[in-house]
Design an enzyme around this catalytic site. Structure first.
Site, PDB file in Angstrom:
ATOM      1  N   GLN A 164       0.815  -1.212   0.000  1.00 37.54           N
ATOM      2  CA  GLN A 164       0.000   0.000   0.000  1.00 37.54           C
ATOM      3  C   GLN A 164       0.852   1.268   0.000  1.00 37.54           C
ATOM      4  O   GLN A 164       0.632   2.182  -0.796  1.00 37.54           O
ATOM      5  CB  GLN A 164      -0.948   0.024   1.204  1.00 37.54           C
ATOM      6  CG  GLN A 164      -1.745   1.321   1.246  1.00 37.54           C
ATOM      7  CD  GLN A 164      -2.905   1.279   2.224  1.00 37.54           C
ATOM      8  OE1 GLN A 164      -3.130   0.287   2.905  1.00 37.54           O
ATOM      9  NE2 GLN A 164      -3.646   2.350   2.287  1.00 37.54           N
ATOM     10  N   GLU A 179      -3.034  -7.495  -2.091  1.00 41.11           N
ATOM     11  CA  GLU A 179      -4.496  -7.416  -2.090  1.00 41.11           C
ATOM     12  C   GLU A 179      -4.913  -6.281  -3.011  1.00 41.11           C
ATOM     13  O   GLU A 179      -4.159  -5.334  -3.222  1.00 41.11           O
ATOM     14  CB  GLU A 179      -5.040  -7.267  -0.669  1.00 41.11           C
ATOM     15  CG  GLU A 179      -4.517  -6.102   0.113  1.00 41.11           C
ATOM     16  CD  GLU A 179      -5.511  -4.958   0.101  1.00 41.11           C
ATOM     17  OE1 GLU A 179      -6.710  -5.232   0.186  1.00 41.11           O
ATOM     18  OE2 GLU A 179      -5.081  -3.810  -0.026  1.00 41.11           O
ATOM     19  N   SER A 193       7.213   0.126   2.256  1.00 38.66           N
ATOM     20  CA  SER A 193       7.337   0.486   3.671  1.00 38.66           C
ATOM     21  C   SER A 193       8.041  -0.656   4.390  1.00 38.66           C
ATOM     22  O   SER A 193       8.052  -1.785   3.917  1.00 38.66           O
ATOM     23  CB  SER A 193       5.954   0.690   4.283  1.00 38.66           C
ATOM     24  OG  SER A 193       5.245  -0.527   4.242  1.00 38.66           O
ATOM     25  N   GLY A 215       3.261  -5.988   5.770  1.00 36.53           N
ATOM     26  CA  GLY A 215       3.643  -7.354   5.429  1.00 36.53           C
ATOM     27  C   GLY A 215       4.164  -7.449   4.005  1.00 36.53           C
ATOM     28  O   GLY A 215       5.197  -8.062   3.738  1.00 36.53           O
ATOM     29  N   THR A 216       3.425  -6.823   3.070  1.00 40.32           N
ATOM     30  CA  THR A 216       3.854  -6.861   1.670  1.00 40.32           C
ATOM     31  C   THR A 216       5.105  -6.013   1.494  1.00 40.32           C
ATOM     32  O   THR A 216       6.077  -6.430   0.867  1.00 40.32           O
ATOM     33  CB  THR A 216       2.735  -6.318   0.748  1.00 40.32           C
ATOM     34  OG1 THR A 216       1.510  -6.953   1.095  1.00 40.32           O
ATOM     35  CG2 THR A 216       3.042  -6.599  -0.700  1.00 40.32           C
ATOM     36  N   THR A 231       1.123   1.949  12.678  1.00 44.51           N
ATOM     37  CA  THR A 231      -0.050   1.379  12.012  1.00 44.51           C
ATOM     38  C   THR A 231      -0.175  -0.107  12.322  1.00 44.51           C
ATOM     39  O   THR A 231      -1.182  -0.712  12.018  1.00 44.51           O
ATOM     40  CB  THR A 231       0.049   1.540  10.490  1.00 44.51           C
ATOM     41  OG1 THR A 231       1.306   1.023  10.068  1.00 44.51           O
ATOM     42  CG2 THR A 231      -0.032   3.003  10.097  1.00 44.51           C
ATOM     43  N   ASN A 266       7.450   8.522   8.594  1.00 40.51           N
ATOM     44  CA  ASN A 266       6.141   9.171   8.518  1.00 40.51           C
ATOM     45  C   ASN A 266       5.997  10.305   9.513  1.00 40.51           C
ATOM     46  O   ASN A 266       5.444  11.344   9.201  1.00 40.51           O
ATOM     47  CB  ASN A 266       5.030   8.151   8.763  1.00 40.51           C
ATOM     48  CG  ASN A 266       4.507   7.574   7.460  1.00 40.51           C
ATOM     49  OD1 ASN A 266       4.774   8.129   6.398  1.00 40.51           O
ATOM     50  ND2 ASN A 266       3.779   6.488   7.529  1.00 40.51           N
ATOM     51  N   ASN A 294       2.350  11.983   0.950  1.00 40.46           N
ATOM     52  CA  ASN A 294       2.907  11.444  -0.286  1.00 40.46           C
ATOM     53  C   ASN A 294       3.295  12.541  -1.266  1.00 40.46           C
ATOM     54  O   ASN A 294       4.251  12.404  -2.012  1.00 40.46           O
ATOM     55  CB  ASN A 294       1.914  10.480  -0.940  1.00 40.46           C
ATOM     56  CG  ASN A 294       1.791   9.202  -0.136  1.00 40.46           C
ATOM     57  OD1 ASN A 294       2.702   8.853   0.600  1.00 40.46           O
ATOM     58  ND2 ASN A 294       0.675   8.510  -0.259  1.00 40.46           N
ATOM     59  N   GLU A 341      26.187   7.377  -9.797  1.00 34.04           N
ATOM     60  CA  GLU A 341      26.955   8.478  -9.227  1.00 34.04           C
ATOM     61  C   GLU A 341      26.548   8.731  -7.776  1.00 34.04           C
ATOM     62  O   GLU A 341      27.368   9.095  -6.945  1.00 34.04           O
ATOM     63  CB  GLU A 341      26.696   9.725 -10.066  1.00 34.04           C
ATOM     64  CG  GLU A 341      27.912  10.574 -10.270  1.00 34.04           C
ATOM     65  CD  GLU A 341      27.675  11.662 -11.300  1.00 34.04           C
ATOM     66  OE1 GLU A 341      27.824  12.826 -10.932  1.00 34.04           O
ATOM     67  OE2 GLU A 341      27.326  11.343 -12.443  1.00 34.04           O
TER      68      GLU A 341
END
Length: 448
Positions: free
Chosen positions: A11, A71, A140, A144-145, A179, A206, A228, A254
């Site tokens: 995400q 997901e 991140s 998990g992903t 989170t 963050n 973002n 470089e």
């Protein structure tokens, strides 16, 4: 050309990707459907943007990027969003079930089902390149992903594209705002796995970005979109030299040459200035000297740590907009004399400078003011070890009680991986400590 392929994982990676590609399109005058109207062609045919976009026969510009998530909901937003025509449908790869904040699911069980289609797509993108320069991986540490799948991907990219450089843009778990409870586990496992595969990793915390949005842009409750957009400005500054013709251009390799003194010490600290709202910008000059000075304020850093407690090993200043070398040299000279910037004694105070004449672009309706000039500073400092120490401490508190470990073991991990990763992190902290020690002290010890 020296093309770069961006890979956006999980995400956080996907949402950073949205902000970045939105900004790139604005900077290059590319419309959301991928067309570039002839009157918008910048600078009469500067084609450096082909490092990031490939042009189809029909005159459509397609980002050299892959978006992956285990997901579908986040990537579905792209599929239905304003930029849905920009991407090839096969560049947006989704699984059915998510990694549930679990590194082991992202790396072993669920990740391995989706890794081959992802690598196929990357292979197709790399076949379109004449001279692939490397990969930019956005993710991140805490998810998990973002943690598990990224580390699997980095391992596989090292096998398939051994010599290509791999840069990461990683969202570091914020010290206060969390989170997920298991963020320290995921972060340490992913850092351990990708440490030897990544050439350079820009960390973004963050909480630091939240504070910048609150303090400099007067946004009371910053959303991820606000964060973002700010991150995308930084990414854009770092990649501007690849996408535009400039006076002093900097390419991917470089960066590594100038910022990474030892393979493991590859976590530069990014600082960006000026971050300022439109109301304020109107009343401020924002000269080269001012924005350069602002880069040395801990308040403008992307990671919470205090460089005044550490030593600098290397420093890279990337200017864009209305900047001339004379002003830059004056600004740097002023900083060297009056700032208490401590460099390690084995590295003379070198500042690498890049200047790009394309002024910074802002997203219409965004929070940032349109300014004439901006600077992004990348510095390799030993202070970033503070961030690792914080994370390791949280890991230790949980791991001492073996809290939540069964979720990882249940997905096929071994408990030994935890202690192995933790030892690697301890070694990383030690490495940072040793780099900061003055070299003449070592010589005395040798004589005794």
């Amino acid at each position: 050309m020296r093309e770069c392929i961006s890979v956006h994982v999980g995400q956080a990676g996907v949402q950073m990707g949205n902000a970045c590609w939105e900004l790139y399109c604005l900077e290059h005058g590319i419309q959301p459907d991928g067309q570039m109207p002839s009157d918008k062609t910048i600078g009469g045919g500067d084609d450096s943007f082909t490092t990031f976009f490939c042009e189809t026969g029909a005159g459509k510009h397609v980002p050299r990027a892959v978006f992956v998530d285990l997901e579908p909901t986040v990537i579905d937003e792209i599929r239905n969003g304003p930029y849905r025509q920009l991407f090839h449908p096969e560049q947006l790869i989704t699984g059915k079930e998510d990694a549930a904040n679990n590194y082991a699911r992202g790396h072993y069980t669920i990740g391995k089902e989706i890794i081959d289609p992802v690598l196929d797509r990357i292979r197709k993108l790399s076949d379109q390149c004449t001279g692939l320069q490397g990969f930019l991986v956005f993710h991140s540490f805490g998810g998990g992903t973002g943690s598990g799948f990224t580390s699997l991907l980095m391992e596989r990219l090292s096998v398939d594209y051994g010599k290509k450089s791999k840069l990461e843009f990683s969202i570091y778990p914020a010290p206060q705002v969390s989170t997920a409870v298991v963020e320290p586990y995921n972060s340490i496992l992913t850092t351990h796995t990708t440490l030897e595969h990544s050439d350079c990793a820009f960390m973004v915390d963050n909480e630091a970005i939240y504070d910048i949005c609150r303090r400099n842009l007067d946004i009371e409750r910053p959303t991820y979109t606000n964060l973002n957009r700010l991150i995308s400005q930084i990414v854009s500054s770092i990649t501007a030299s690849l996408r535009f013709d400039g006076a002093l251009n900097v390419d991917l390799t470089e960066f590594q040459t100038n910022l990474v003194p030892y393979p493991r010490i590859h976590f530069p600290l990014a600082t960006y200035a000026p971050v300022i709202s439109a109301e304020k910008a109107y009343h401020e000059q924002l000269s080269v000297a001012e924005i350069t000075n602002a880069c040395f304020e801990p308040a403008n850093q992307m990671v919470k740590c205090d460089p005044r407690h550490g030593k600098y090993m290397a420093c890279c200043l990337l200017y864009r907009g209305d900047v001339v070398p004379k002003d830059v040299n004056a600004a740097i000279a002023a900083i060297k004399t009056k700032r208490s910037i401590q460099f390690v004694d084995w590295c003379p105070t070198g500042f690498k400078v890049g200047i790009n004449y394309q002024p910074p672009t802002v997203v219409p309706g965004g929070d940032l003011a349109k300014v004439q000039r901006a600077v992004c500073m990348l510095s390799n400092t030993t202070a970033i070890a503070e961030a690792w120490a914080r994370l390791d401490h949280k890991f230790d508190l949980m791991y001492a009680k073996r809290a939540f470990v069964h979720w990882y073991v249940g997905e096929g991990m071994e408990e030994g991986e935890f202690s192995e990763a933790r030892e690697d992190m301890a070694a990383l902290e030690k490495d940072y400590e040793e780099v900061g020690i003055d070299s003449y002290e070592d010589e005395d010890e040798g004589e005794e």
